[in-house]
Structures are given as structure tokens and as C-alpha cells.
Design a protein around this motif. Structure first.
Motif, PDB file in Angstrom:
ATOM      1  N   ASN A  71       0.828  -1.201   0.000  1.00 33.48           N
ATOM      2  CA  ASN A  71       0.000   0.000   0.000  1.00 33.48           C
ATOM      3  C   ASN A  71       0.869   1.259   0.000  1.00 33.48           C
ATOM      4  N   HIS A  72       0.229   2.417   0.135  1.00 34.97           N
ATOM      5  CA  HIS A  72       0.943   3.684  -0.013  1.00 34.97           C
ATOM      6  C   HIS A  72       2.028   3.875   1.047  1.00 34.97           C
ATOM      7  N   VAL A  73       1.780   3.380   2.247  1.00 38.63           N
ATOM      8  CA  VAL A  73       2.750   3.513   3.339  1.00 38.63           C
ATOM      9  C   VAL A  73       3.839   2.443   3.230  1.00 38.63           C
ATOM     10  N   ASP A  74       3.452   1.238   2.825  1.00 34.00           N
ATOM     11  CA  ASP A  74       4.450   0.171   2.637  1.00 34.00           C
ATOM     12  C   ASP A  74       5.536   0.579   1.646  1.00 34.00           C
ATOM     13  N   ALA A  75       5.175   1.433   0.684  1.00 34.83           N
ATOM     14  CA  ALA A  75       6.095   1.800  -0.397  1.00 34.83           C
ATOM     15  C   ALA A  75       7.363   2.476   0.110  1.00 34.83           C
ATOM     16  N   ILE A  76       7.324   3.027   1.331  1.00 35.29           N
ATOM     17  CA  ILE A  76       8.524   3.636   1.920  1.00 35.29           C
ATOM     18  C   ILE A  76       9.018   2.809   3.109  1.00 35.29           C
ATOM     19  N   ASN A  77       8.566   1.552   3.173  1.00 35.48           N
ATOM     20  CA  ASN A  77       9.003   0.604   4.207  1.00 35.48           C
ATOM     21  C   ASN A  77       8.551   1.007   5.607  1.00 35.48           C
ATOM     22  N   HIS A  78       7.455   1.743   5.693  1.00 35.69           N
ATOM     23  CA  HIS A  78       6.838   2.063   6.970  1.00 35.69           C
ATOM     24  C   HIS A  78       5.515   1.310   7.046  1.00 35.69           C
ATOM     25  N   LEU A  79       4.907   1.123   8.162  1.00 31.91           N
ATOM     26  CA  LEU A  79       5.231   1.611   9.478  1.00 31.91           C
ATOM     27  C   LEU A  79       6.354   0.760  10.094  1.00 31.91           C
ATOM     28  N   PHE A  80       7.586   1.321  10.072  1.00 32.05           N
ATOM     29  CA  PHE A  80       8.772   0.682  10.615  1.00 32.05           C
ATOM     30  C   PHE A  80       8.932  -0.764  10.147  1.00 32.05           C
ATOM     31  N   GLY A  81       8.733  -0.953   8.847  1.00 30.16           N
ATOM     32  CA  GLY A  81       8.966  -2.259   8.251  1.00 30.16           C
ATOM     33  C   GLY A  81       7.795  -3.212   8.289  1.00 30.16           C
ATOM     34  N   ALA A  82       6.634  -2.765   8.789  1.00 33.88           N
ATOM     35  CA  ALA A  82       5.443  -3.626   8.791  1.00 33.88           C
ATOM     36  C   ALA A  82       4.897  -3.676   7.366  1.00 33.88           C
ATOM     37  N   ARG A  83       4.964  -4.829   6.743  1.00 30.21           N
ATOM     38  CA  ARG A  83       4.611  -4.954   5.327  1.00 30.21           C
ATOM     39  C   ARG A  83       4.039  -6.325   5.040  1.00 30.21           C
ATOM     40  N   SER A  84       3.667  -6.507   3.797  1.00 29.27           N
ATOM     41  CA  SER A  84       3.184  -7.809   3.341  1.00 29.27           C
ATOM     42  C   SER A  84       4.322  -8.821   3.317  1.00 29.27           C
ATOM     43  N   LEU A  85       3.968 -10.092   3.497  1.00 32.90           N
ATOM     44  CA  LEU A  85       4.957 -11.166   3.376  1.00 32.90           C
ATOM     45  C   LEU A  85       5.369 -11.374   1.922  1.00 32.90           C
ATOM     46  N   TRP A  86       4.566 -10.850   0.991  1.00 31.88           N
ATOM     47  CA  TRP A  86       4.772 -11.173  -0.420  1.00 31.88           C
ATOM     48  C   TRP A  86       5.565 -10.112  -1.170  1.00 31.88           C
ATOM     49  N   THR A  87       5.683  -8.915  -0.623  1.00 29.46           N
ATOM     50  CA  THR A  87       6.435  -7.861  -1.295  1.00 29.46           C
ATOM     51  C   THR A  87       7.336  -7.154  -0.294  1.00 29.46           C
ATOM     52  N   ASN A  88       8.616  -7.133  -0.588  1.00 28.14           N
ATOM     53  CA  ASN A  88       9.583  -6.414   0.233  1.00 28.14           C
ATOM     54  C   ASN A  88       9.947  -5.124  -0.493  1.00 28.14           C
ATOM     55  N   PRO A  89       9.465  -3.961  -0.015  1.00 24.25           N
ATOM     56  CA  PRO A  89       9.753  -2.718  -0.728  1.00 24.25           C
ATOM     57  C   PRO A  89      11.241  -2.400  -0.821  1.00 24.25           C
ATOM     58  N   VAL A  90      12.020  -2.826   0.163  1.00 25.11           N
ATOM     59  CA  VAL A  90      13.462  -2.571   0.133  1.00 25.11           C
ATOM     60  C   VAL A  90      14.082  -3.229  -1.099  1.00 25.11           C
ATOM     61  N   SER A  91      13.639  -4.435  -1.415  1.00 26.71           N
ATOM     62  CA  SER A  91      14.169  -5.143  -2.581  1.00 26.71           C
ATOM     63  C   SER A  91      13.871  -4.397  -3.879  1.00 26.71           C
ATOM     64  N   LEU A  92      12.715  -3.718  -3.933  1.00 27.89           N
ATOM     65  CA  LEU A  92      12.371  -2.957  -5.133  1.00 27.89           C
ATOM     66  C   LEU A  92      13.346  -1.801  -5.344  1.00 27.89           C
ATOM     67  N   TYR A  93      13.691  -1.107  -4.265  1.00 29.77           N
ATOM     68  CA  TYR A  93      14.648  -0.007  -4.372  1.00 29.77           C
ATOM     69  C   TYR A  93      16.034  -0.532  -4.754  1.00 29.77           C
ATOM     70  N   ARG A  94      16.449  -1.640  -4.151  1.00 34.75           N
ATOM     71  CA  ARG A  94      17.777  -2.179  -4.428  1.00 34.75           C
ATOM     72  C   ARG A  94      17.880  -2.684  -5.872  1.00 34.75           C
ATOM     73  N   SER A  95      16.877  -3.393  -6.330  1.00 40.12           N
ATOM     74  CA  SER A  95      16.927  -3.907  -7.701  1.00 40.12           C
ATOM     75  C   SER A  95      16.848  -2.765  -8.706  1.00 40.12           C
ATOM     76  N   HIS A  96      16.139  -1.702  -8.344  1.00 43.05           N
ATOM     77  CA  HIS A  96      16.069  -0.570  -9.273  1.00 43.05           C
ATOM     78  C   HIS A  96      17.397   0.182  -9.321  1.00 43.05           C
ATOM     79  N   ALA A  97      18.060   0.313  -8.174  1.00 45.33           N
ATOM     80  CA  ALA A  97      19.381   0.933  -8.179  1.00 45.33           C
ATOM     81  C   ALA A  97      20.335   0.139  -9.080  1.00 45.33           C
ATOM     82  N   ASN A  98      20.222  -1.175  -9.030  1.00 41.55           N
ATOM     83  CA  ASN A  98      21.044  -2.018  -9.910  1.00 41.55           C
ATOM     84  C   ASN A  98      20.651  -1.819 -11.369  1.00 41.55           C
ATOM     85  N   ARG A  99      19.368  -1.613 -11.620  1.00 44.60           N
ATOM     86  CA  ARG A  99      18.889  -1.337 -12.980  1.00 44.60           C
ATOM     87  C   ARG A  99      19.499  -0.022 -13.491  1.00 44.60           C
TER      88      ARG A  99
END
Length: 308
Positions: free
Chosen positions: A274-302
Motif C-alpha cells: 500500500n501507499h505507506v508500505d512503499a517507503i518501508n513504513h510503518l517501521f517495516g510492517a509490510r506484506s509477506l509477499w512484497t519487500n519494498p526494500v528489494s524494489l529499491y535495491r533492484s532498481h538501483a542495480n537497474r
């Protein structure tokens, strides 16, 4: 045959070293990354709470140079874009990669229009690129010129002043300007002024990755999620469940519909986020199926692999 084992050991050791070096430079982009916060955002509060939580560190640990910009807590995208352009110029780098959340996306597009020669790429993350129906609803229930509008503006500006104090900033605040710039009408006016750079005027899709702005090529990317209830421990999920009602059956992240987030090369819109998960908040509370940190890291590699 007696040399086969040592050769294999040496080869294995070399592959291990190569793998470690690749990991150490996985996010090492050519140009620094500047993270841009959305509406009611900040860089850090008291040096303790980062708007992007652990994302800066997770980019830096594999070689990226990362800055988190500070622009107005509440203000128009035009004003925030001018602040961002000034901030980028102050860094002294030839170019930067902008990775922007929510209102940070139109803010970054304004900055790119002002200093296209300093922008290598703009990445929209759950960005408000065609407006938000939540903002439309809010504008509809807050009559212009009313006491309600004046009170809401005063409260938003007061919070902005508090954020300034806690983050060491002096950004001007304008709550009503922030609301109006995020409506469908306000964002359409901004897109008209920007020539719809990177945003598809007529379709629910992105555009070309390469966007030319005043003779300078800037790479445009975007991604978003379409989840609402993603973690039972996240107290922001119920709020987003209420705001998501503004979209009916249209997929959204709770504050922005999926079509409105699309810009440039659309990396993905299917993430359980959701909109808050996209910045890895609330303090890392997120879905088990999507890790937003991985999206930023893979995009930096892109970005790295594109020479950016």
C-alpha cells in the motif's frame, strides 16, 4: 589429473571473490540517488526517524551514495519542485537519480523541467502523476474560503512548522496549495504546464523510458502496489482501507489509483503493497509477499546497468 583439484579450487575462489565484489557494488550507481518524500513528509525527524526508514542504508550498504531531500511538508508541487532543484544544485554533483514517493513524483518532474541537465533519471514510487480521488473528495468537502478550509490549512501548516523544527528545515508551508495540487484538476494543470513529460495523457499506461526535456534525455521509471490490508500489525492499514473507498472497484494503494501512478517505463503495478508500505513504513510492517526494500535495491542495480 593431479592439477585438476587445485585448478577447481582456484576457480571456485575466484568466483567467490567476484560474487562478493559484485554484491558490494550491486547498488553503486554512477550518479548519486536522491530520495524525495511525499506530502506530509520529511527527510528525518530529530535524526532518528527517516521517512524512507531503512531504505537509504540498504542502498548504501552495496555501494550507492544516497541523499534524502527536504522539501515542504505541505505545499504545491511547483513550490516543492523549485526547492528540490535548489537542493540538487547545492549538492554539487553533475547529475543525480531521483527516486520519489507520492507527491515526490510530480515534485521531481518539476525539478527535472527546471534543471534537466542535472537529472539522470526520475523514478515514481506510488506517485500522484494524474491526481488522487482522495484529494478530490477532500477538496469537495472543504469549501473554498470557508472556516473549515481556514482551520484545516492552519492545522496542516502548524504540523509543517513542527516538522521544520524537528528536521532542522525552514521550508514554507501551504496546506491548501498541497491539497489542490494533488486533485485530478490540479495535477492535470501541472501536467499541461510540463507537457505531460513521462505521463500518458490518454491511456492507463506509461510512456517511453527516454523522455526529452529541453534537449536533455532523462530516464523515467515507475512502480506501485495495489494492496491495502497488508499487515495486521500496521495501524495505517485501517486508515487506507477507508480512503480506498474513494476508488470503488478501481485498484489502488489506498491513496492513489494504479493508473495515476504510471509514468515512463512501468516496472510493475502488481505488488502487494500500500501507499505507506512503499517507503518501508510503518517501521517495516509490510506484506509477506512484497519487500519494498528489494524494489529499491533492484532498481538501483537497474540504473547502474544503464550507466546511470
Amino acid at each position: 589429473m593431479r592439477y585438476a583439484m587445485p585448478v577447481r579450487l582456484v576457480a571456485g575462489a575466484l568466483m567467490l571473490v567476484f560474487s562478493m565484489l559484485s554484491y558490494a557494488s550491486y547498488t553503486q550507481t554512477r550518479y548519486p540517488i536522491v530520495l524525495v518524500h511525499g506530502v506530509t513528509g520529511f527527510n528525518t525527524l530529530g535524526g532518528l526517524v527517516n521517512y524512507f526508514h531503512t531504505i537509504p542504508w540498504n542502498l548504501e550498504r552495496s555501494g550507492a551514495q544516497v541523499y534524502t531531500a527536504s522539501v515542504s511538508f505541505v505545499n504545491s508541487s511547483e513550490q516543492r519542485g523549485q526547492q528540490l532543484a535548489s537542493y540538487i544544485n547545492s549538492l554539487g554533483h553533475s547529475k543525480v537519480n531521483l527516486m520519489a514517493h507520492s507527491q515526490g513524483a510530480p515534485t521531481s518532474r518539476v525539478a527535472a523541467a527546471l534543471i534537466p541537465d542535472r537529472i539522470a533519471s526520475v523514478t515514481s514510487i506510488n506517485g500522484v502523476n494524474k491526481g488522487s480521488k482522495v484529494a478530490d473528495v477532500m477538496r469537495g468537502v472543504i469549501p473554498p474560503g470557508s472556516y473549515v478550509e481556514g482551520g484545516a490549512d492552519a492545522i496542516a501548516n502548524a504540523f509543517g512548522g513542527l516538522v521544520n523544527a524537528l528536521s532542522g528545515a525552514s521550508n514554507p508551508q501551504d496546506g491548501i496549495a498541497a491539497l489542490e495540487t494533488l486533485t485530478t484538476e490540479g495535477t492535470t494543470d501541472l501536467n499541461d504546464a510540463l507537457g505531460w513529460s513521462g505521463v500518458n495523457r490518454n491511456a492507463c499506461s506509461g510512456t517511453n523510458e527516454d523522455v526529452w526535456i529541453n534537449g536533455h534525455k532523462v530516464k523515467f521509471f515507475s512502480w506501485t502496489g495495489r494492496g491495502i490490508w497488508t499487515n495486521v500489525f500496521d495501524i495505517t492499514d485501517p486508515f487506507l482501507a477507508v480512503t480506498s473507498m474513494a476508488f470503488g472497484n478501481e485498484p489502488s494503494d489506498g491513496l492513489v489509483d494504479v493508473c495515476s501512478t504510471m509514468m515512463g517505463n512501468v516496472i510493475g503495478t502488481h505488488y502487494d503493497m500500500n501507499h505507506v508500505d512503499a517507503i518501508n513504513h510503518l517501521f517495516g510492517a509490510r506484506s509477506l509477499w512484497t519487500n519494498p526494500v528489494s524494489l529499491y535495491r533492484s532498481h538501483a542495480n537497474r540504473l547502474k546497468n544503464r550507466g546511470l
